[in-house]
Design a protein around this motif. Structure first.
Motif, PDB file in Angstrom:
ATOM      1  N   THR A 260       1.610  27.320 -12.368  1.00 61.28           N
ATOM      2  CA  THR A 260       1.714  26.704 -13.688  1.00 61.28           C
ATOM      3  C   THR A 260       0.854  27.409 -14.731  1.00 61.28           C
ATOM      4  N   LEU A 261       0.134  28.471 -14.334  1.00 63.94           N
ATOM      5  CA  LEU A 261      -0.760  29.146 -15.274  1.00 63.94           C
ATOM      6  C   LEU A 261       0.034  30.012 -16.259  1.00 63.94           C
ATOM      7  N   PRO A 262      -0.445  30.115 -17.497  1.00 63.60           N
ATOM      8  CA  PRO A 262       0.261  30.903 -18.507  1.00 63.60           C
ATOM      9  C   PRO A 262       0.514  32.352 -18.121  1.00 63.60           C
ATOM     10  N   ALA A 263      -0.326  32.919 -17.274  1.00 65.45           N
ATOM     11  CA  ALA A 263      -0.138  34.317 -16.882  1.00 65.45           C
ATOM     12  C   ALA A 263       1.229  34.571 -16.265  1.00 65.45           C
ATOM     13  N   VAL A 264       1.816  33.550 -15.630  1.00 69.21           N
ATOM     14  CA  VAL A 264       3.137  33.745 -15.021  1.00 69.21           C
ATOM     15  C   VAL A 264       4.215  32.865 -15.646  1.00 69.21           C
ATOM     16  N   THR A 265       3.849  32.010 -16.594  1.00 70.58           N
ATOM     17  CA  THR A 265       4.852  31.102 -17.179  1.00 70.58           C
ATOM     18  C   THR A 265       5.096  31.339 -18.666  1.00 70.58           C
ATOM     19  N   THR A 266       4.484  32.364 -19.245  1.00 77.29           N
ATOM     20  CA  THR A 266       4.694  32.621 -20.674  1.00 77.29           C
ATOM     21  C   THR A 266       6.150  32.970 -20.955  1.00 77.29           C
ATOM     22  N   THR A 267       6.787  33.706 -20.054  1.00 74.26           N
ATOM     23  CA  THR A 267       8.171  34.138 -20.286  1.00 74.26           C
ATOM     24  C   THR A 267       9.145  33.536 -19.287  1.00 74.26           C
ATOM     25  N   ARG A 268       8.685  32.550 -18.501  1.00 71.04           N
ATOM     26  CA  ARG A 268       9.561  31.934 -17.502  1.00 71.04           C
ATOM     27  C   ARG A 268       9.016  30.551 -17.161  1.00 71.04           C
ATOM     28  N   THR A 269       9.814  29.751 -16.492  1.00 66.06           N
ATOM     29  CA  THR A 269       9.340  28.442 -16.047  1.00 66.06           C
ATOM     30  C   THR A 269       8.589  28.589 -14.740  1.00 66.06           C
ATOM     31  N   ALA A 270       7.842  27.543 -14.376  1.00 62.07           N
ATOM     32  CA  ALA A 270       7.144  27.558 -13.090  1.00 62.07           C
ATOM     33  C   ALA A 270       8.142  27.641 -11.942  1.00 62.07           C
ATOM     34  N   ALA A 271       9.309  27.006 -12.086  1.00 64.34           N
ATOM     35  CA  ALA A 271      10.328  27.064 -11.034  1.00 64.34           C
ATOM     36  C   ALA A 271      10.851  28.488 -10.865  1.00 64.34           C
ATOM     37  N   GLU A 272      11.085  29.182 -11.972  1.00 66.53           N
ATOM     38  CA  GLU A 272      11.516  30.582 -11.892  1.00 66.53           C
ATOM     39  C   GLU A 272      10.423  31.453 -11.273  1.00 66.53           C
ATOM     40  N   ALA A 273       9.165  31.174 -11.637  1.00 69.66           N
ATOM     41  CA  ALA A 273       8.059  31.914 -11.045  1.00 69.66           C
ATOM     42  C   ALA A 273       7.992  31.679  -9.538  1.00 69.66           C
ATOM     43  N   ALA A 274       8.312  30.471  -9.090  1.00 67.31           N
ATOM     44  CA  ALA A 274       8.294  30.159  -7.658  1.00 67.31           C
ATOM     45  C   ALA A 274       9.299  31.025  -6.906  1.00 67.31           C
ATOM     46  N   VAL A 275      10.487  31.184  -7.467  1.00 71.64           N
ATOM     47  CA  VAL A 275      11.508  32.031  -6.831  1.00 71.64           C
ATOM     48  C   VAL A 275      11.018  33.477  -6.738  1.00 71.64           C
ATOM     49  N   LEU A 276      10.488  33.985  -7.839  1.00 70.29           N
ATOM     50  CA  LEU A 276      10.037  35.375  -7.864  1.00 70.29           C
ATOM     51  C   LEU A 276       8.858  35.600  -6.920  1.00 70.29           C
ATOM     52  N   ALA A 277       7.956  34.622  -6.838  1.00 70.30           N
ATOM     53  CA  ALA A 277       6.791  34.754  -5.950  1.00 70.30           C
ATOM     54  C   ALA A 277       7.218  34.780  -4.487  1.00 70.30           C
ATOM     55  N   LEU A 278       8.145  33.901  -4.112  1.00 74.46           N
ATOM     56  CA  LEU A 278       8.623  33.888  -2.726  1.00 74.46           C
ATOM     57  C   LEU A 278       9.384  35.170  -2.412  1.00 74.46           C
ATOM     58  N   ARG A 279      10.198  35.621  -3.339  1.00 72.61           N
ATOM     59  CA  ARG A 279      10.941  36.866  -3.157  1.00 72.61           C
ATOM     60  C   ARG A 279       9.995  38.057  -3.024  1.00 72.61           C
ATOM     61  N   ALA A 280       8.897  38.030  -3.781  1.00 73.37           N
ATOM     62  CA  ALA A 280       7.942  39.139  -3.741  1.00 73.37           C
ATOM     63  C   ALA A 280       7.181  39.196  -2.432  1.00 73.37           C
ATOM     64  N   GLY A 281       6.978  38.051  -1.791  1.00 69.02           N
ATOM     65  CA  GLY A 281       6.259  38.062  -0.520  1.00 69.02           C
ATOM     66  C   GLY A 281       5.309  36.913  -0.299  1.00 69.02           C
ATOM     67  N   CYS A 282       5.101  36.049  -1.285  1.00 69.25           N
ATOM     68  CA  CYS A 282       4.253  34.869  -1.067  1.00 69.25           C
ATOM     69  C   CYS A 282       4.921  33.945  -0.056  1.00 69.25           C
ATOM     70  N   ASP A 283       4.113  33.307   0.768  1.00 71.76           N
ATOM     71  CA  ASP A 283       4.633  32.358   1.757  1.00 71.76           C
ATOM     72  C   ASP A 283       4.558  30.925   1.259  1.00 71.76           C
ATOM     73  N   VAL A 284       3.476  30.588   0.595  1.00 71.40           N
ATOM     74  CA  VAL A 284       3.229  29.230   0.133  1.00 71.40           C
ATOM     75  C   VAL A 284       3.017  29.269  -1.375  1.00 71.40           C
ATOM     76  N   LEU A 285       3.608  28.324  -2.081  1.00 69.47           N
ATOM     77  CA  LEU A 285       3.647  28.335  -3.540  1.00 69.47           C
ATOM     78  C   LEU A 285       2.752  27.225  -4.073  1.00 69.47           C
ATOM     79  N   LEU A 286       1.599  27.604  -4.576  1.00 63.12           N
ATOM     80  CA  LEU A 286       0.598  26.648  -5.026  1.00 63.12           C
ATOM     81  C   LEU A 286       0.943  26.130  -6.421  1.00 63.12           C
ATOM     82  N   ASP A 287       0.875  24.814  -6.582  1.00 63.45           N
ATOM     83  CA  ASP A 287       1.095  24.167  -7.881  1.00 63.45           C
ATOM     84  C   ASP A 287       2.373  24.687  -8.532  1.00 63.45           C
ATOM     85  N   PRO A 288       3.539  24.428  -7.904  1.00 65.00           N
ATOM     86  CA  PRO A 288       4.792  25.015  -8.395  1.00 65.00           C
ATOM     87  C   PRO A 288       5.428  24.250  -9.543  1.00 65.00           C
ATOM     88  N   GLY A 289       4.692  23.349 -10.169  1.00 63.37           N
ATOM     89  CA  GLY A 289       5.272  22.554 -11.253  1.00 63.37           C
ATOM     90  C   GLY A 289       6.043  21.365 -10.701  1.00 63.37           C
TER      91      GLY A 289
END
Length: 493
Positions: A260-289
């Motif tokens: 939910t931090l602005p560093a990853v949500t300025t140009t996207r939603t937290a839900a969109e960031a969750a998809v990109l983070a999991l695709r990139a390699g994160c296993d667990v998504l902290l505070d996904p909105g």
């Protein structure tokens, strides 16, 4: 989308439960109920009292269909988050003692107290180097600036923590030592060449991996030399899949920083960031909105091929492996009375005294609080710890707005100033400096000496450029306020 796929994706979500002094966990109850119904894989707890945290953690585990990861950020002991638990000095203060056994004991004590409350995942230690005073995030959270020495300290901390049955978490990969802006406000960019980052910044993370660290947290920071797309590490396949997984051979749990931090949500939603983070390699998504939105976005991405089913299964397996590792019940060592007493002694031990010796206090001690952090959102300790500790020792300590004739002893100025998330600056406000100068002038007009107490990273109080007797207490946490109060009374009349 099969029901099993939905359940798998839900296990990768880690919502945040926040406690408030007024209502406890009551306000979080709708989120808790929703999260348990969806089947999330764990929670991060922010704040609470020991008994209520213990009861909540037990309830969460009993109501969940699978073992949960219950996380908390306990860099400065369990007391950093949980009332009546043992608070400890920041890591920089402990390492300044030059005693690695004190660091190990701090990690052990923190983990033991966490286990007794049902917290099985400590989101620490910080593996970022302390390189820049302009860095708005690190300060006394770091173990130092020498990459090799920090690597040794990181490994010792992790070993001690995980020996007590609590996951450690090396953060923030690949290192936020060089940032000069705050991810809580914007996306920082680090333009350092790749060879320098790999030689220095990555060294503590390599040491953590070699030490068997259970988990690692990603940085919401862009590193063009490591990924020319300029995506933050949290969303970068190049950094997470190629660098971390393939080159550094890390195969344990990878958690995003808060999505939910602005560093990853300025140009996207937290839900969109969750998809990109999991695709990139994160296993667990902290505070996904909002949980339904995040889960819905992940389902859509799995359906349309954005997410690889095998990539999801890997993350599900990793999460379950570590939740099961942390789930054996109560055969872990509990903290003893000697453990908790040692925590207070450690706080006294790390105090630094600079310039002239602290003069003896009067029978009445007047103290003014100057708070450079009062414009920063977030839950922090109240500002009464110094006077409370002095009163307990028999001194009539009082918080005042200005010196008065009621006391002829030294006038104490307590400066609360530290590197804090969202603060976004590394210098004192002009009005803070002006307030300190005014108080000194008022004390000198009454022919009273002045003692400064710095409650935060020592670099903040040194910005004043003053030579009055000074106690550097490293943080504004209650444990360090109380240590400073005892420190003021060390010199007897």
């Amino acid at each position: 989308m099969s029901e099993q796929s939905r359940r798998d994706l839900a296990q990768l979500l880690l919502p945040v439960i926040r406690w408030t002094p007024e209502r406890g966990f009551v306000e979080a109850r709708p989120l808790i109920d929703q999260a348990l119904a969806l089947g999330v894989g764990g929670f991060q707890l922010v704040g609470g009292e020991q008994d209520s945290v213990r009861a909540l953690a037990k309830e969460l585990q009993l109501k969940s269909r699978h073992p949960l990861l219950i996380a908390a950020e306990l860099e400065r002991g369990a007391g950093q988050q949980f009332a009546s638990a043992t608070g400890l000095p920041p890591l920089a203060a402990i390492t300044a003692l030059g005693d690695i056994e004190s660091l190990r004991r701090a990690a052990r004590l923190t983990a033991r107290e966490a286990r007794t409350m049902g917290v099985n995942w400590n989101l620490g230690p910080v593996c970022d180097l302390d390189m820049l005073s302009e860095n708005p995030l690190i300060g006394a959270r770091a173990l130092g600036n020498d990459a090799r020495k920090v690597g040794q300290l990181v490994a010792a901390w992790i070993e001690a923590c995980q020996a007590e049955g609590v996951l450690a978490c090396a953060k923030h990969f690949p290192g936020i030592a060089r940032v000069t802006t705050d991810p809580h406000r914007e996306l920082p960019t680090v333009d350092t060449p790749a060879d320098q980052l790999k030689e220095l910044d990555l060294h503590p993370f390599r040491a953590a991996i070699a030490g068997g660290v259970a988990s690692m947290m990603t940085a919401h920071v862009s590193y063009p030399a490591l990924d020319s797309s300029r995506e933050p590490a949290t969303l970068s396949r190049e950094m997470l899949q190629w660098l971390l997984r393939q080159q550094l051979k890390f195969d344990n749990l990878l958690v995003s920083d808060a999505l939910t931090l602005p560093a990853v949500t300025t140009t996207r939603t937290a839900a969109e960031a969750a998809v990109l983070a999991l695709r990139a390699g994160c296993d667990v998504l902290l505070d996904p909105g909002e949980l339904e939105a995040a889960l819905g976005a992940l389902e859509t991405a799995l359906d349309d091929g954005t997410l690889d089913p095998e990539r999801v299964r890997q993350s599900v397996r990793r999460r379950l492996k570590w939740a099961q590792w942390a789930s054996p019940p109560n055969d872990w060592r509990r903290p003893s009375g000697a453990d908790t007493a040692w925590g207070a002694l450690l706080a006294d031990k790390v105090l630094r005294f600079e310039h002239d010796p602290v003069p003896p206090m009067g029978a009445v001690t007047e103290m003014a609080v100057v708070d450079d952090d009062d414009d920063v959102l977030g839950r922090r300790a109240d500002r009464t710890g110094i006077v409370d500790a002095m009163r307990l020792a028999g001194n009539d300590a009082r918080i005042v707005s200005a010196p008065t004739p009621a006391s002829g002893g030294p006038f104490v100025i307590a400066l609360f100033a530290d590197y804090l998330p969202g603060k976004g600056r590394h210098t004192l406000r002009p009005d803070t400096i002006a307030a300190v100068n005014t108080l000194i002038e008022q004390a000198e007009a009454l022919q009273r000496s002045v003692v400064l107490v710095g409650l935060g990273d020592p670099r903040w109080v040194t910005q004043l450029g003053m030579t009055h007797p000074t106690i550097l207490a490293w943080s504004g946490d209650r444990v360090m306020q109380q240590a400073a109060g005892r420190g003021l009374l060390r010199t007897k009349r």
